[in-house]
Design a protein around this motif. Structure first.
Motif, PDB file in Angstrom:
ATOM      1  N   ALA A 218       0.842  -1.197   0.000  1.00 22.33           N
ATOM      2  CA  ALA A 218       0.000   0.000   0.000  1.00 22.33           C
ATOM      3  C   ALA A 218       0.874   1.241   0.000  1.00 22.33           C
ATOM      4  CB  ALA A 218      -0.914   0.012   1.221  1.00 22.33           C
ATOM      5  N   GLY A 219       0.474   2.220  -0.815  1.00 25.44           N
ATOM      6  CA  GLY A 219       1.182   3.493  -0.827  1.00 25.44           C
ATOM      7  C   GLY A 219       1.733   3.855  -2.182  1.00 25.44           C
ATOM      8  N   GLY A 220       1.092   4.791  -2.865  1.00 25.83           N
ATOM      9  CA  GLY A 220       1.605   5.275  -4.139  1.00 25.83           C
ATOM     10  C   GLY A 220       1.391   4.347  -5.315  1.00 25.83           C
ATOM     11  N   ILE A 221       0.483   3.374  -5.185  1.00 22.13           N
ATOM     12  CA  ILE A 221       0.197   2.452  -6.288  1.00 22.13           C
ATOM     13  C   ILE A 221      -1.092   2.895  -6.962  1.00 22.13           C
ATOM     14  CG2 ILE A 221      -0.302   0.076  -6.940  1.00 22.13           C
ATOM     15  CD1 ILE A 221       1.268  -0.788  -4.439  1.00 22.13           C
ATOM     16  N   ALA A 222      -0.994   3.323  -8.218  1.00 24.85           N
ATOM     17  CA  ALA A 222      -2.182   3.822  -8.913  1.00 24.85           C
ATOM     18  C   ALA A 222      -2.193   3.470 -10.390  1.00 24.85           C
ATOM     19  CB  ALA A 222      -2.305   5.333  -8.740  1.00 24.85           C
ATOM     20  N   ASP A 223      -1.217   2.689 -10.838  1.00 21.46           N
ATOM     21  CA  ASP A 223      -1.257   2.213 -12.228  1.00 21.46           C
ATOM     22  C   ASP A 223      -0.627   0.825 -12.292  1.00 21.46           C
ATOM     23  OD1 ASP A 223       1.490   2.610 -12.152  1.00 21.46           O
ATOM     24  OD2 ASP A 223       1.550   4.054 -13.797  1.00 21.46           O
ATOM     25  N   ALA A 224      -0.669   0.217 -13.484  1.00 21.87           N
ATOM     26  CA  ALA A 224      -0.197  -1.166 -13.648  1.00 21.87           C
ATOM     27  C   ALA A 224       1.285  -1.303 -13.333  1.00 21.87           C
ATOM     28  CB  ALA A 224      -0.487  -1.638 -15.067  1.00 21.87           C
ATOM     29  N   ARG A 225       2.067  -0.260 -13.594  1.00 24.09           N
ATOM     30  CA  ARG A 225       3.494  -0.325 -13.290  1.00 24.09           C
ATOM     31  C   ARG A 225       3.732  -0.504 -11.798  1.00 24.09           C
ATOM     32  NH1 ARG A 225       5.137   5.216 -16.113  1.00 24.09           N
ATOM     33  NH2 ARG A 225       3.225   5.748 -14.963  1.00 24.09           N
ATOM     34  N   GLY A 226       2.962   0.223 -10.990  1.00 22.95           N
ATOM     35  CA  GLY A 226       3.096   0.098  -9.546  1.00 22.95           C
ATOM     36  C   GLY A 226       2.678  -1.269  -9.048  1.00 22.95           C
ATOM     37  N   VAL A 227       1.602  -1.813  -9.617  1.00 19.07           N
ATOM     38  CA  VAL A 227       1.156  -3.152  -9.242  1.00 19.07           C
ATOM     39  C   VAL A 227       2.235  -4.179  -9.569  1.00 19.07           C
ATOM     40  CG1 VAL A 227      -0.571  -4.948  -9.613  1.00 19.07           C
ATOM     41  CG2 VAL A 227      -1.275  -2.545  -9.568  1.00 19.07           C
ATOM     42  N   ALA A 228       2.766  -4.123 -10.778  1.00 17.66           N
ATOM     43  CA  ALA A 228       3.800  -5.087 -11.189  1.00 17.66           C
ATOM     44  C   ALA A 228       5.045  -4.974 -10.324  1.00 17.66           C
ATOM     45  CB  ALA A 228       4.151  -4.867 -12.660  1.00 17.66           C
ATOM     46  N   ALA A 229       5.436  -3.750 -10.011  1.00 13.89           N
ATOM     47  CA  ALA A 229       6.626  -3.555  -9.182  1.00 13.89           C
ATOM     48  C   ALA A 229       6.405  -4.120  -7.782  1.00 13.89           C
ATOM     49  CB  ALA A 229       6.969  -2.068  -9.109  1.00 13.89           C
TER      50      ALA A 229
END
Length: 356
Positions: A218-229
């Motif tokens: 949780a924190g700063g995830i708002a697109d697919a790149r953040g999810v994958a990372a």
């Protein structure tokens, strides 16, 4: 299937999801229709019940279940000890806040959240898939009741030490909350919330390595790149809050929602000036003035929250962003103005494409 996707799929099977995307349980910003949209798309809905009476909790759950049989969580703060009161300091705060909104009566500082035990009982009666905690761990007797009813417990942690404490207390999953997150910091100790601000991509792998239960990022995830990372770094799922605040089903004020689209990471700050507890918000005129050395320091929670209530209400009525409590994570500008179900699909399908 790679390891990251396999881990996410295992989490989804365990908790009845089709996508490892969890709506953040944002108190006051999780209307049933938003959770329904997320759940119907395969994610997990959520409600932060901090400010809700037991009947309100039951009503929210009934509205959700009238439109979805999907998964959802209910979240509650662990209460802090009773705050120290200082009448002189509170008077100075009332005078200061009167410059930013209506006059603040002395009794505004006396408000208290609903009864914690009654809220816990209401959550047990509601039988959600998950009950989550923030600001600490639940009492052992409540954890036993959750287990007896087959309700999972997700515990928010902002440090490795907190994650270990929560796992030892019986948490079924740890929500590793990075400093990028919008809204309140989940620190177990209110006094540490401003000092201890580990970023998600440092905190997440450290927590994954420290506990045996699944970890939600949780924190700063708002697109697919953040999810994958996040999944690459060991998370089993992600929690998204600000990323859903511009969705069609969101209920936040239009001025707040519109501001998210133009909010750069550096346009947010972690501050105690709205509630007395540290939270990340959009920097506006009030936040700057209240954080100045010449302003009286914020009172503890919930005193500060009571004192700012009149200003916050007036700002919402007037659409005045400069006086408004506008929580926002550091990736606010990535939030999309589209149906929440489409956001869920975009996040998960896009992440799978990147991971594959």
């Amino acid at each position: 299937m790679n390891t990251a996707c396999a881990r996410a799929e295992q989490f989804c099977r365990r908790f009845g999801l089709r996508a490892p995307i969890l709506l953040a349980p944002m108190a006051g910003a999780c209307p049933p229709q938003l959770s329904v949209a997320v759940a119907e798309a395969g994610g997990m809905g959520a409600c932060g019940v901090l400010l809700m009476q037991p009947d309100d909790i039951a009503a929210w759950v009934a509205q959700f279940r009238a439109h979805s049989q999907g998964a959802f969580q209910l979240n509650l703060w662990i209460p802090d000890p009773a705050p120290a009161r200082d009448a002189g300091h509170e008077a100075a705060l009332r005078a200061f806040l009167g410059q930013w909104g209506p006059p603040v009566p002395a009794e505004a500082a006396d408000g208290r959240p609903p009864d914690f035990a009654a809220q816990c009982a209401a959550m047990l009666d509601a039988r959600p898939n998950v009950v989550s905690s923030i600001m600490g761990v639940y009492p052992p007797e409540f954890v036993r009741e959750l287990k007896a009813r087959g309700i999972a417990w997700f515990a928010v942690a902002t440090t490795v030490a907190e994650a270990r404490q929560a796992e030892a207390a019986g948490a079924d999953a740890i929500v590793a909350q990075g400093a990028e997150a919008g809204g309140h910091r989940g620190s177990f100790d209110a006094g540490s919330a401003l000092r201890q601000q580990a970023g998600l991509f440092a905190l997440l792998p450290a927590v994954v390595d420290a506990v045996r239960v699944p970890v939600v990022a949780a924190g700063g995830i708002a697109d697919a790149r953040g999810v994958a990372a996040a999944l690459t770094l060991g998370a089993s799922a992600v929690l998204v809050g600000t990323g859903f605040l511009r969705s069609d089903e969101s209920s936040i004020h239009r001025a707040w929602a519109d501001a998210l689209a133009r909010t750069a990471p550096e346009d947010t700050v972690v501050s105690r000036v709205f509630s007395g507890r540290a939270g990340r918000c959009i920097v506006n005129d009030y936040v700057r003035a209240a954080a100045a050395d010449t302003a009286p320091a914020p009172a503890p929670y919930p005193v500060q929250r009571g004192l700012t209530a009149a200003m916050r209400k007036a700002a919402a009525q007037q659409g005045n962003l400069q006086h408004m409590q506008a929580w926002a994570g550091q990736s606010a500008a990535l939030a999309q103005a589209r149906p929440a179900g489409e956001i869920v699909h975009t996040l998960w399908q896009g992440a799978r494409a990147l991971l594959d």
